[in-house]
Design a protein around this motif. Structure first.
Motif, PDB file in Angstrom:
ATOM      1  N   UNK A  41       0.358  -2.423   2.872  1.00 59.05           N
ATOM      2  CA  UNK A  41       0.032  -2.660   1.566  1.00 59.05           C
ATOM      3  C   UNK A  41       0.537  -2.060   0.507  1.00 59.05           C
ATOM      4  N   UNK A  42       1.098  -2.522  -0.582  1.00 58.80           N
ATOM      5  CA  UNK A  42       1.555  -1.971  -1.729  1.00 58.80           C
ATOM      6  C   UNK A  42       0.988  -2.753  -2.943  1.00 58.80           C
ATOM      7  N   UNK A  43       0.788  -1.980  -3.979  1.00 56.96           N
ATOM      8  CA  UNK A  43       0.458  -2.686  -5.221  1.00 56.96           C
ATOM      9  C   UNK A  43       1.662  -3.639  -5.787  1.00 56.96           C
ATOM     10  N   UNK A  44       1.129  -4.911  -5.928  1.00 61.15           N
ATOM     11  CA  UNK A  44       2.259  -5.873  -6.678  1.00 61.15           C
ATOM     12  C   UNK A  44       2.911  -5.401  -8.069  1.00 61.15           C
ATOM     13  N   UNK A  45       2.112  -4.518  -8.737  1.00 57.87           N
ATOM     14  CA  UNK A  45       2.214  -4.386  -9.993  1.00 57.87           C
ATOM     15  C   UNK A  45       3.428  -3.308 -10.108  1.00 57.87           C
ATOM     16  N   UNK A  46       3.191  -2.227  -9.449  1.00 55.48           N
ATOM     17  CA  UNK A  46       3.958  -1.050  -9.501  1.00 55.48           C
ATOM     18  C   UNK A  46       4.544  -0.602  -8.124  1.00 55.48           C
ATOM     19  N   UNK A  47       4.372  -1.031  -7.341  1.00 53.34           N
ATOM     20  CA  UNK A  47       4.937  -0.940  -5.950  1.00 53.34           C
ATOM     21  C   UNK A  47       4.486   0.436  -5.067  1.00 53.34           C
ATOM     22  N   UNK A  48       3.244   0.966  -5.677  1.00 53.37           N
ATOM     23  CA  UNK A  48       2.579   1.908  -5.166  1.00 53.37           C
ATOM     24  C   UNK A  48       2.051   1.792  -3.785  1.00 53.37           C
ATOM     25  N   UNK A  49       2.307   2.542  -2.707  1.00 53.08           N
ATOM     26  CA  UNK A  49       1.855   2.628  -1.369  1.00 53.08           C
ATOM     27  C   UNK A  49       0.215   2.759  -1.354  1.00 53.08           C
ATOM     28  N   UNK A  50      -0.531   1.811  -0.775  1.00 53.46           N
ATOM     29  CA  UNK A  50      -1.917   1.701  -0.854  1.00 53.46           C
ATOM     30  C   UNK A  50      -2.511   2.041   0.518  1.00 53.46           C
ATOM     31  N   UNK A  51      -1.882   1.477   1.701  1.00 57.25           N
ATOM     32  CA  UNK A  51      -2.383   1.822   2.909  1.00 57.25           C
ATOM     33  C   UNK A  51      -1.768   0.788   3.800  1.00 57.25           C
ATOM     34  N   UNK A  52      -2.579   0.131   4.782  1.00 52.86           N
ATOM     35  CA  UNK A  52      -2.171  -0.928   5.708  1.00 52.86           C
ATOM     36  C   UNK A  52      -3.280  -1.806   6.014  1.00 52.86           C
ATOM     37  N   UNK A  53      -2.563  -3.173   6.420  1.00 57.57           N
ATOM     38  CA  UNK A  53      -3.746  -4.241   6.637  1.00 57.57           C
ATOM     39  C   UNK A  53      -3.453  -4.370   8.425  1.00 57.57           C
TER      40      UNK A  53
END
Length: 129
Positions: A91-103
């Motif tokens: 899962x990544x932020x759609x705005x800046x492509x930051x890695x967030x975690x996993x689904x």
């Protein structure tokens, strides 16, 4: 060092940078939001885009903040992740492509999804009023 790397290193602490820009993971039960219960919105620590609401947060027992859905379908991007000998959904932020975690497909109703997100990738804005 590229302009983007320099900007992110200036804006983020070492753990935030490692998680969001290098795809790292914080230790379970170590982040500030895994056991956080205040009403409000969780946003991307990098760009500030709203990602998850406290109303969709639940205790998965995993040691990371878990949500059954993002604030909007287009708030996050999902990619297939083949690292560590597994196939997962990153899962990544759609705005800046930051890695967030996993689904993962083991969440509660109504979606059955568990967005397992690093606290280091988030900032929190309390609900007002």
């Amino acid at each position: 060092m590229s302009e983007d790397k320099t900007r992110w290193r200036e804006q983020l602490d070492a753990e935030q940078y490692h998680v969001t820009r290098e795809g790292g993971t914080e230790r379970a039960f170590s982040g500030c939001f895994w056991d956080h219960h205040e009403a409000g919105t969780y946003a991307c620590v990098c760009c500030g885009a709203p990602l998850f609401r406290s109303t969709e947060k639940y205790d998965s027992g995993s040691g990371w903040p878990s949500y059954w859905q993002p604030v909007a379908p287009d708030a996050v991007r999902e990619l297939t992740d083949h690292t560590h000998g597994m196939v997962r959904t990153e899962v990544r932020c759609a705005g800046c492509d930051a890695h967030l975690g996993h689904k993962f497909p083991d969440g509660p109703p109504p979606t059955g999804q568990r967005y397992c997100i690093n606290s280091a990738a988030l900032k929190f804005t309390p609900q007002t009023g």
